[in-house]
Design a protein around this motif. Structure first.
Motif, PDB file in Angstrom:
ATOM      1  N   LYS A 153       2.342   0.179   8.729  1.00  0.00           N
ATOM      2  CA  LYS A 153       3.348   0.474   9.218  1.00  0.00           C
ATOM      3  C   LYS A 153       3.729   1.185  10.561  1.00  0.00           C
ATOM      4  O   LYS A 153       2.679   1.757  11.291  1.00  0.00           O
ATOM      5  CB  LYS A 153       4.229   1.368   8.638  1.00  0.00           C
ATOM      6  N   VAL A 154       3.627   0.062  11.580  1.00  0.00           N
ATOM      7  CA  VAL A 154       3.622   0.293  13.412  1.00  0.00           C
ATOM      8  C   VAL A 154       5.145   0.807  13.268  1.00  0.00           C
ATOM      9  O   VAL A 154       5.699  -0.008  14.019  1.00  0.00           O
ATOM     10  CB  VAL A 154       2.734  -0.361  13.900  1.00  0.00           C
ATOM     11  N   LEU A 210       5.437   5.600   6.631  1.00  0.00           N
ATOM     12  CA  LEU A 210       4.282   5.477   6.492  1.00  0.00           C
ATOM     13  C   LEU A 210       5.444   4.043   5.482  1.00  0.00           C
ATOM     14  O   LEU A 210       6.100   3.980   5.536  1.00  0.00           O
ATOM     15  CB  LEU A 210       4.204   6.392   4.759  1.00  0.00           C
ATOM     16  N   PRO A 211       4.322   3.249   5.224  1.00  0.00           N
ATOM     17  CA  PRO A 211       5.118   1.947   4.773  1.00  0.00           C
ATOM     18  C   PRO A 211       5.981   1.434   3.177  1.00  0.00           C
ATOM     19  O   PRO A 211       5.913   0.438   2.793  1.00  0.00           O
ATOM     20  CB  PRO A 211       3.721   0.763   5.129  1.00  0.00           C
ATOM     21  N   CYS A 212       5.103   2.310   2.587  1.00  0.00           N
ATOM     22  CA  CYS A 212       5.564   1.988   1.177  1.00  0.00           C
ATOM     23  C   CYS A 212       5.998   3.437   0.469  1.00  0.00           C
ATOM     24  O   CYS A 212       5.902   5.068   1.409  1.00  0.00           O
ATOM     25  CB  CYS A 212       4.243   1.262   0.767  1.00  0.00           C
ATOM     26  N   GLU A 213       6.359   3.459  -0.373  1.00  0.00           N
ATOM     27  CA  GLU A 213       6.022   4.620  -1.415  1.00  0.00           C
ATOM     28  C   GLU A 213       4.822   5.026  -1.372  1.00  0.00           C
ATOM     29  O   GLU A 213       4.201   5.102  -1.737  1.00  0.00           O
ATOM     30  CB  GLU A 213       6.697   4.752  -2.787  1.00  0.00           C
ATOM     31  N   VAL A 214       4.911   6.681  -1.519  1.00  0.00           N
ATOM     32  CA  VAL A 214       3.491   7.270  -1.941  1.00  0.00           C
ATOM     33  C   VAL A 214       3.462   8.035  -3.148  1.00  0.00           C
ATOM     34  O   VAL A 214       4.323   9.044  -3.605  1.00  0.00           O
ATOM     35  CB  VAL A 214       3.063   8.883  -0.841  1.00  0.00           C
ATOM     36  N   MET A 246      -3.587   6.042  -6.954  1.00  0.00           N
ATOM     37  CA  MET A 246      -2.840   6.904  -6.381  1.00  0.00           C
ATOM     38  C   MET A 246      -2.587   6.019  -5.120  1.00  0.00           C
ATOM     39  O   MET A 246      -4.207   6.045  -4.752  1.00  0.00           O
ATOM     40  CB  MET A 246      -2.494   7.966  -6.090  1.00  0.00           C
ATOM     41  N   ASN A 247      -2.071   5.871  -3.910  1.00  0.00           N
ATOM     42  CA  ASN A 247      -2.378   5.929  -2.914  1.00  0.00           C
ATOM     43  C   ASN A 247      -2.394   6.518  -2.241  1.00  0.00           C
ATOM     44  O   ASN A 247      -2.067   8.008  -2.003  1.00  0.00           O
ATOM     45  CB  ASN A 247      -0.395   5.816  -1.602  1.00  0.00           C
ATOM     46  N   ILE A 248      -3.550   6.822  -0.212  1.00  0.00           N
ATOM     47  CA  ILE A 248      -3.528   8.475   0.131  1.00  0.00           C
ATOM     48  C   ILE A 248      -3.103   7.604   1.255  1.00  0.00           C
ATOM     49  O   ILE A 248      -2.945   6.546   1.858  1.00  0.00           O
ATOM     50  CB  ILE A 248      -5.001   7.581   0.548  1.00  0.00           C
ATOM     51  N   PRO A 249      -1.725   8.370   1.774  1.00  0.00           N
ATOM     52  CA  PRO A 249      -1.096   7.956   2.918  1.00  0.00           C
ATOM     53  C   PRO A 249      -1.644   8.757   4.125  1.00  0.00           C
ATOM     54  O   PRO A 249      -2.418  10.476   3.980  1.00  0.00           O
ATOM     55  CB  PRO A 249      -0.110   8.419   3.005  1.00  0.00           C
ATOM     56  N   LEU A 250      -2.129   8.277   5.022  1.00  0.00           N
ATOM     57  CA  LEU A 250      -2.426   9.406   6.194  1.00  0.00           C
ATOM     58  C   LEU A 250      -1.793   7.837   7.864  1.00  0.00           C
ATOM     59  O   LEU A 250      -1.872   7.168   8.043  1.00  0.00           O
ATOM     60  CB  LEU A 250      -3.878   8.550   6.897  1.00  0.00           C
ATOM     61  N   ILE A 251      -1.433   9.196   8.635  1.00  0.00           N
ATOM     62  CA  ILE A 251      -0.431   8.498   9.891  1.00  0.00           C
ATOM     63  C   ILE A 251      -1.381   9.002  11.571  1.00  0.00           C
ATOM     64  O   ILE A 251      -0.928  10.350  11.495  1.00  0.00           O
ATOM     65  CB  ILE A 251       1.061   9.600   9.703  1.00  0.00           C
ATOM     66  N   PHE A 304       3.877   5.938  20.118  1.00  0.00           N
ATOM     67  CA  PHE A 304       4.277   5.284  18.874  1.00  0.00           C
ATOM     68  C   PHE A 304       2.744   5.766  17.505  1.00  0.00           C
ATOM     69  O   PHE A 304       2.022   6.489  17.922  1.00  0.00           O
ATOM     70  CB  PHE A 304       3.417   3.893  18.620  1.00  0.00           C
ATOM     71  N   ALA A 305       3.138   5.574  15.795  1.00  0.00           N
ATOM     72  CA  ALA A 305       3.082   5.779  15.022  1.00  0.00           C
ATOM     73  C   ALA A 305       2.064   4.744  14.443  1.00  0.00           C
ATOM     74  O   ALA A 305       2.578   3.937  13.620  1.00  0.00           O
ATOM     75  CB  ALA A 305       3.783   7.130  14.028  1.00  0.00           C
ATOM     76  N   ILE A 306       0.976   5.326  13.430  1.00  0.00           N
ATOM     77  CA  ILE A 306       0.095   3.705  12.799  1.00  0.00           C
ATOM     78  C   ILE A 306       0.116   4.838  11.062  1.00  0.00           C
ATOM     79  O   ILE A 306      -0.703   5.476  11.135  1.00  0.00           O
ATOM     80  CB  ILE A 306      -1.367   3.973  13.574  1.00  0.00           C
ATOM     81  N   GLY A 307       0.613   4.096  10.212  1.00  0.00           N
ATOM     82  CA  GLY A 307       1.012   5.023   8.979  1.00  0.00           C
ATOM     83  C   GLY A 307       0.713   3.368   7.966  1.00  0.00           C
ATOM     84  O   GLY A 307       0.428   2.461   8.099  1.00  0.00           O
ATOM     85  N   MET A 308      -0.386   4.705   7.354  1.00  0.00           N
ATOM     86  CA  MET A 308      -1.167   3.706   5.953  1.00  0.00           C
ATOM     87  C   MET A 308      -1.750   3.783   4.690  1.00  0.00           C
ATOM     88  O   MET A 308      -1.819   5.296   4.629  1.00  0.00           O
ATOM     89  CB  MET A 308      -2.835   3.870   6.802  1.00  0.00           C
TER      90      MET A 308
END
Length: 443
Positions: free
Chosen positions: A147-148, A129-133, A41-46, A156-160
């Motif tokens: 994703k910026v 976020l830059p992609c589906e979680v 899985m992805n770990i999403p952090l913004i 701004f937000a930095i989504g990873m």
């Protein structure tokens, strides 16, 4: 005047490669024993940032270009993140294929988002976020996507999204610290540079991963996510409730207090729906970097965690108090750390690490027999210190994940509270929101 619905428009998508090619010596990165066990899985952090002052903005030029340039240089050290995972070989091909880098614009101001502000559904944050979680580990899945998103106010937000296959939150924050430290050319090499040594310490064993059955897409997944905030005052009140003595040997963990409160509420919801609460099985990942093997550098990259299981028999949770829930959880974590310290020091008896994963896989989807809950804490990590040259984050969040019975806990901005991101089905979420303890302590 009616405010239009929040919308994020993506206007660029590309792959950012390391600024230096990865050497042939480092081409194939074997995952470790602990990496094997991580879920696919992805770990999403913004991370969210206010608009920088004009003098600072001019110092580093365009925000998106500055972040892309420093990201490329950071990937030269964190080269596995620019590669692709080959599942059947249990390794990352460090082929410099690159990190997905997306730019977007939001039609709202940052102030409308902070703390979910005018946006009630955490799922809306997935737009940053830059992609589906969801499930990853296919051969074309990036190990990291970024994703910026810029807001109308200049913030701004930095989504990873990090692949859990080679990253836990400790490794993620080491990467973010490294990336942020390049803001003015002063890079603290000895502090933030990664060491890829966990596979040599803990070699592969051909083990099954933690099966969270997460879909690749959230389409059709009927999960409700809610954001519960427990401020410092509420944490203090919970400490009093478990009998905390200021002159005692240790302060009750704010994370364990929130887990206990939510677990107690889940059990009561279960009882209301079934007449009697089912057997309950709760797991918490426990980071081992600061607890086991003191000689292991904190910048060792990869997964280095285990699971602490806590159990209740059918009906047992109905007759115990909040302090009892807290004690069960505290004792479980303490026993897990003690057992792992003994095991990993002597390099034998790895069952103490493996067995909770196997038990979790057995219990996760026995809906008619066992209620399974997964709690993970991202508290006390360094993401709120990530200054890319424009100041520190004013907020940090995760997104909505396509699964249920999951709780992600993060620090609030002040650092002494907890923000809990709870994932349930709609019926149980409404019941949780009406729980007397949740009403008393959460905002």
């Amino acid at each position: 005047m009616h405010k239009p619905k929040m919308k994020v428009t993506d206007y660029l998508s590309k792959f950012v490669k390391p600024s230096r090619p990865t050497s042939t010596v480092d081409r194939y990165f074997k995952i470790s024993f602990f990496d094997e066990l991580a879920p696919s899985m992805n770990i999403p952090l913004i991370l969210y940032y206010s608009a920088p002052p004009k003098d600072i903005n001019g110092l580093y030029g365009n925000i998106c270009d500055h972040l892309e340039d420093t990201l490329s240089r950071t990937l030269s050290e964190f080269y596995p993140l620019a590669g692709r995972y080959i599942r059947k070989l249990l390794l990352v091909d460090c082929n410099d294929q690159g990190v997905l880098y997306v730019l977007g614009k939001a039609n709202v101001r940052l102030s409308e988002i902070l703390g979910l502000g005018h946006v009630s559904d955490p799922g809306a944050l997935n737009s940053f976020l830059p992609c589906e979680v969801g499930e990853v580990d296919e051969v074309n899945d990036p190990m990291l996507s970024v994703k910026v998103t810029t807001f109308e106010c200049g913030g701004f937000a930095i989504g990873m999204c990090f692949s859990h296959r080679i990253s836990d939150m400790g490794a993620i924050c080491n990467f973010i610290d490294n990336w942020a430290s390049r803001r003015n050319g002063i890079h603290k090499h000895e502090i933030y540079s990664p060491i890829f040594n966990l596979e040599t310490c803990f070699t592969q064993r051909g083990l099954p991963e933690l099966d969270v059955r997460m879909p690749r897409s959230s389409v059709g997944v009927k999960t409700i996510a809610r954001h519960f905030v427990f401020k410092a005052k509420a944490i203090s009140a919970m400490r009093e409730k478990v009998g905390f003595n200021e002159n005692g040997p240790c302060i009750p963990s704010k994370v364990q207090l929130v887990v206990a409160l939510l677990w107690k509420a889940f059990v009561h919801v279960d009882q209301a729906n079934n007449g009697q609460s089912k057997a309950s099985f709760l797991i918490q990942p426990v980071g081992l970097r600061d607890k086991v093997l003191r000689e292991l550098p904190t910048n060792s990259c990869g997964n280095f965690l285990t699971l602490a299981p806590s159990r209740l028999r059918p009906g047992e949770g109905e007759n115990i108090t909040f302090p009892d829930f807290f004690k069960i959880l505290r004792d479980s974590v303490s026993k897990t750390v003690k057992d792992c310290t003994k095991t990993l020091t002597h390099e034998e008896g790895f069952e103490v690490v493996i067995d909770p994963y196997l038990e979790s896989n057995r219990n996760m989807f026995t809906n008619n027999v066992v209620s399974f809950y997964f709690f993970t804490s991202w508290c006390k990590f360094s993401y709120y210190q990530a200054d890319f040259g424009y100041g520190k984050p004013v907020w940090a969040s995760t997104g909505k994940l396509p699964t249920q019975n999951l709780v992600i806990m993060m620090d609030d901005h002040d650092g002494d509270g907890v923000e809990a991101w709870v994932h349930l089905d709609q019926k149980r979420m409404k019941q949780l929101e009406e729980d007397s303890d949740i009403k008393a302590y959460a905002i």
